[in-house]
Structure formats: structure tokens, C-alpha cells
Design an enzyme around this catalytic site. Structure first.
Site, PDB file in Angstrom:
ATOM      1  N   HIS A   1       0.858  -0.834  -0.139  1.00 45.48           N
ATOM      2  CA  HIS A   1      -0.075  -0.280  -0.044  1.00 45.48           C
ATOM      3  C   HIS A   1       0.772   0.970  -0.296  1.00 45.48           C
ATOM      4  CE1 HIS A   1      -2.500  -3.357   1.500  1.00 45.48           C
ATOM      5  NE2 HIS A   1      -3.712  -2.242   1.448  1.00 45.48           N
TER       6      HIS A   1
ATOM      7  N   SER B   1       7.121   6.141   2.818  1.00 38.61           N
ATOM      8  CA  SER B   1       7.569   4.805   2.733  1.00 38.61           C
ATOM      9  C   SER B   1       8.595   4.597   1.050  1.00 38.61           C
ATOM     10  CB  SER B   1       7.101   3.617   2.621  1.00 38.61           C
ATOM     11  OG  SER B   1       5.678   3.956   2.398  1.00 38.61           O
TER      12      SER B   1
ATOM     13  N   ASP C   1       0.712  -1.641   4.766  1.00 36.81           N
ATOM     14  CA  ASP C   1       0.447  -0.873   5.315  1.00 36.81           C
ATOM     15  C   ASP C   1      -1.178   0.024   4.971  1.00 36.81           C
ATOM     16  OD1 ASP C   1       0.238   1.922   6.968  1.00 36.81           O
ATOM     17  OD2 ASP C   1       1.551   2.993   5.578  1.00 36.81           O
TER      18      ASP C   1
ATOM     19  N   ASP D   1      -4.096  -4.618  -6.301  1.00 40.54           N
ATOM     20  CA  ASP D   1      -4.543  -4.824  -5.078  1.00 40.54           C
ATOM     21  C   ASP D   1      -3.046  -5.142  -4.200  1.00 40.54           C
ATOM     22  OD1 ASP D   1      -5.579  -5.154  -2.831  1.00 40.54           O
ATOM     23  OD2 ASP D   1      -6.343  -7.310  -3.794  1.00 40.54           O
TER      24      ASP D   1
ATOM     25  N   GLU E   1      -0.108   0.881  -5.175  1.00 36.95           N
ATOM     26  CA  GLU E   1      -1.213   1.214  -4.944  1.00 36.95           C
ATOM     27  C   GLU E   1      -2.857   1.621  -5.979  1.00 36.95           C
ATOM     28  OE1 GLU E   1      -1.559   3.899  -2.468  1.00 36.95           O
ATOM     29  OE2 GLU E   1      -3.051   4.175  -3.967  1.00 36.95           O
TER      30      GLU E   1
HETATM   31  C1  LIG Z   1      -1.542   4.650   4.497  1.00 38.98           C
HETATM   32  S1  LIG Z   1      -1.722   5.121   2.454  1.00 38.98           S
HETATM   33  C2  LIG Z   1       0.154   4.357   2.729  1.00 38.98           C
HETATM   34  C3  LIG Z   1       1.110   5.026   3.208  1.00 38.98           C
HETATM   35  C4  LIG Z   1       2.573   4.679   3.102  1.00 38.98           C
HETATM   36  N1  LIG Z   1       2.732   3.194   2.912  1.00 38.98           N
HETATM   37  C5  LIG Z   1       3.984   5.611   3.351  1.00 38.98           C
HETATM   38  O1  LIG Z   1       4.249   4.988   4.471  1.00 38.98           O
HETATM   39  O2  LIG Z   1       4.244   6.653   2.645  1.00 38.98           O
HETATM   40  C6  LIG Z   1      -2.606   3.515   2.566  1.00 38.98           C
HETATM   41  C7  LIG Z   1      -2.632   3.576   0.936  1.00 38.98           C
HETATM   42  O3  LIG Z   1      -3.144   2.382   0.189  1.00 38.98           O
HETATM   43  C8  LIG Z   1      -3.834   2.345  -0.935  1.00 38.98           C
HETATM   44  N2  LIG Z   1      -4.379   1.256  -0.935  1.00 38.98           N
HETATM   45  C9  LIG Z   1      -5.836   1.338  -0.428  1.00 38.98           C
HETATM   46  N3  LIG Z   1      -6.296  -0.539  -0.432  1.00 38.98           N
HETATM   47  C10 LIG Z   1      -5.261  -0.583  -1.192  1.00 38.98           C
HETATM   48  C11 LIG Z   1      -5.524  -2.043  -1.897  1.00 38.98           C
HETATM   49  N4  LIG Z   1      -6.442  -3.272  -1.891  1.00 38.98           N
HETATM   50  N5  LIG Z   1      -4.123  -2.365  -2.127  1.00 38.98           N
HETATM   51  C12 LIG Z   1      -3.297  -1.270  -2.932  1.00 38.98           C
HETATM   52  N6  LIG Z   1      -3.694  -0.094  -2.739  1.00 38.98           N
HETATM   53  C13 LIG Z   1      -4.533   0.407  -1.319  1.00 38.98           C
HETATM   54  C14 LIG Z   1      -4.752   4.185  -0.846  1.00 38.98           C
HETATM   55  O4  LIG Z   1      -4.687   4.061  -1.029  1.00 38.98           O
HETATM   56  C15 LIG Z   1      -3.936   5.051   0.232  1.00 38.98           C
HETATM   57  O5  LIG Z   1      -2.557   5.903  -0.689  1.00 38.98           O
END
Ligand SMILES: C[S@@+](CC[C@H](N)C(=O)[O-])C[C@H]1O[C@@H](n2cnc3c(N)ncnc32)[C@H](O)[C@@H]1O
Length: 280
Positions: free
Chosen positions: A42, A100, A164, A143, A118
Site C-alpha cells: 500500500h 515509505s 500499510d 491490489d 497503489e
Molecule cells: C496509509 S497509506 C500508505 C502510506 C505509505 N505506505 C507511506 O508510508 O508513505 C495507504 C494507501 O493504500 C492505498 N490502498 C487502499 N487499498 C489498497 C489495496 N487493496 N491495494 C493497494 N493499495 C491500496 C490507499 O489508496 C492509500 O494510498
């Protein structure tokens, strides 16, 4: 539902904890010559403008990264993390916060690789543009949980997997455990780092007992709370669950967490914690 945007929260106390742990794990992986995979399920947008409409509106970074990045008594455990912040803000003004993927980009070596997923239609193009010229990186609008099945084990048999999710849907609390189980089945020696928010403590207790029930061992919990638990809305604490942590991580976090807590929470409310959910 994809309403969560990390840009509102970039650089807050939870990011400080998460990215401290992430960079210490990367430091440990860098101690051996052998390359490894950094898998970010994520990934977010990668870079956040702190004076921008989103972060500027909430100002969460002001009680997060802004409180620590220029302290003169920085503990050694924060050196790599803060080097990423300084590299992105070379003139001493805090304008950008690295997510991240950018922290990994700064700390990984030439032969290591990054796999970043993402889903958000606005954040994914930002992430892709950030990494267009980095031959080590592969970005996908996909995903993240699926990557735990399709990208593991990595050919190098070494790796850090950062999970995350935004937890905007309740099923994320179960999906992370299932995802870890899928990943671990394929790659049991990988290092898995899962971020969690404490909004309702009960949800986290349930997630931990689901994790214990998987039979996976060596699960470390690291937590920083800015307020005592309560059942009102809002995050009072956040933490990282690390499976197969590098051997020094427990001791490093025991050393650095009190310093972080003291600087991030000048009123002294909340707590810090490093403990094994499941030991060896
Ligand atoms: C908390 S943020 C991530 C922050 C990042 N890891 C950082 O530390 O900078 C969570 C992200 O997950 C994305 N997201 C939500 N569901 C997802 C999925 N099933 N697969 C991939 N990304 C997803 C959201 O759009 C969001 O941008």
C-alpha cells in the site's frame, strides 16, 4: 471505497514511528551484500507536499516530523530515517515528506529492487511518475494483498514486506492477517512489517489473536501512543507488528522510543511499548 488520502496525514506521529522502523529494518538488510526485495503493498503517492492543500490543512506533521528532524541530540537509530528527510529538504525548510517508497528509494542499494502497489486513481500516477526513471523499481496499480501471493518468494530469498493499509474498511483488520498468512506460506524467512492504528483497542486485540492463531512465530509489537486508549473516534496510538525482525530491532526500539515519545508528546500522555506477541 478509496476515500483515504495519505497526504492529509503525511509526517504525523504514526508516520514517524512507521518510517523509523522501516529504515532500521532496511539498515539491517543492508549489512549483508546480498540484494533483496522491498515490497510495499500500500505504497501511497510517494512524496507529500507539506504546505499543500491537504497536509497544510490538517497540520498533522507539525506535531510529528517537524518536532524532531532538526534536533541536535538525535539518537543514532534515527540517522537513516532523518537522512531521507534532509535529502528531500536540502535547504533546511520542511517542504516535503517522503512516504515509505521514497524512504526505500533513498536507502536501497543499486542491486536491490522495489515493488510498489497503489490503487488510488489520483495517488497511483504520482507514484508512477516518481519512479519512472528508477530501474530498480516496478510500480503497479494493483491490489496490494494480491502481491503477497504473486510476488513472493523473491528470487533473492531476502526481503522486507511493508503492509500499510488505510483501515478505512473494517475488513482490513482481517485482510492483513490473511495476506500475511499467504505471504508467509510462500516466503517464511521474509521480514513482514505491518502498520496498525489504535482507534478501538478491541480491534487490535482481535487482530493480534488472529495473528497468534496463524502459528507464525517471532512476532514483535512496537507501539507509540499519544493519548490513553478511549472509545471516542480518533487514533490514540499506532504501532508496527514485525515478523522475523532483525535481531537488533527490539533493543534499538527500546532505546529510541522514549526519546521519540518525549519529543512527539511534550505533555507526556500515552505510552510506548516493545513486546513479543509471539516469541521465538
Ligand atoms: C496509509 S497509506 C500508505 C502510506 C505509505 N505506505 C507511506 O508510508 O508513505 C495507504 C494507501 O493504500 C492505498 N490502498 C487502499 N487499498 C489498497 C489495496 N487493496 N491495494 C493497494 N493499495 C491500496 C490507499 O489508496 C492509500 O494510498
Amino acid at each position: 471505497m478509496l476515500s483515504y488520502r495519505h497526504s492529509f496525514h503525511a509526517g504525523n506521529h504514526a508516520d514517524v514511528l512507521k518510517h523509523t522502523v522501516q529504515s532500521l529494518i532496511i539498515d539491517a538488510l543492508n549489512e549483508k551484500d546480498k540484494p533483496y526485495l522491498y515490497l510495499d503493498t500500500h505504497a501511497g503517492a510517494g512524496r507529500y507536499q507539506l504546505s499543500g492543500e491537504h497536509a497544510g490543512r490538517t497540520g498533522e506533521y507539525l506535531s510529528g516530523i517537524a518536532r524532531i528532524w532538526q534536533q541536535d541530540d538525535l539518537p543514532a537509530e534515527l540517522a537513516s530515517y532523518i537522512s531521507c528527510i534532509k535529502a528531500l529538504n536540502p535547504n533546511g525548510m520542511l517542504r516535503y515528506y517522503p512516504g515509505s517508497p521514497l524512504i526505500a528509494r533513498h536507502l536501497l542499494r543499486a542491486d536491490d529492487s522495489l515493488n510498489l502497489t497503489e490503487l488510488h486513481p489520483s495517488d497511483y500516477p504520482l507514484l508512477r511518475n516518481e519512479f519512472q526513471k528508477d530501474a530498480r523499481a516496478r510500480t503497479e496499480r494493483a491490489d496490494g494483498y494480491q502481491q503477497l501471493k504473486s510476488k513472493l518468494p523473491p528470487p533473492s530469498r531476502r526481503g522486507l514486506i511493508l503492509i500499510d493499509p488505510p483501515y478505512e474498511i473494517k475488513s482490513d483488520y482481517q485482510a492483513v492477517v490473511k495476506g500475511i498468512q499467504e505471504g508467509y506460506k510462500r516466503f517464511s524467512t521474509g521480514i513482514y512489517a505491518l502498520w496498525y492504528p489504535v482507534v478501538l483497542r478491541q480491534q487490535i486485540k482481535r487482530m493480534f489473536s488472529d495473528l497468534e492463531a496463524t502459528g507464525i512465530r517471532r512476532i514483535l509489537q512496537i507501539e507509540l501512543a499519544v493519548r490513553p486508549d478511549n472509545d471516542q473516534r480518533g487514533m490514540t496510538a499506532s504501532g508496527m507488528v514485525v515478523i522475523n525482525p532483525p535481531w537488533k530491532l527490539e533493543q534499538q526500539m527500546n532505546h529510541v522510543l522514549p526519546w521519540l515519545h518525549q519529543h512527539l508528546v511534550p505533555t507526556g500522555t500515552g505510552h510506548t511499548k516493545v513486546s513479543w506477541i509471539v516469541p521465538e
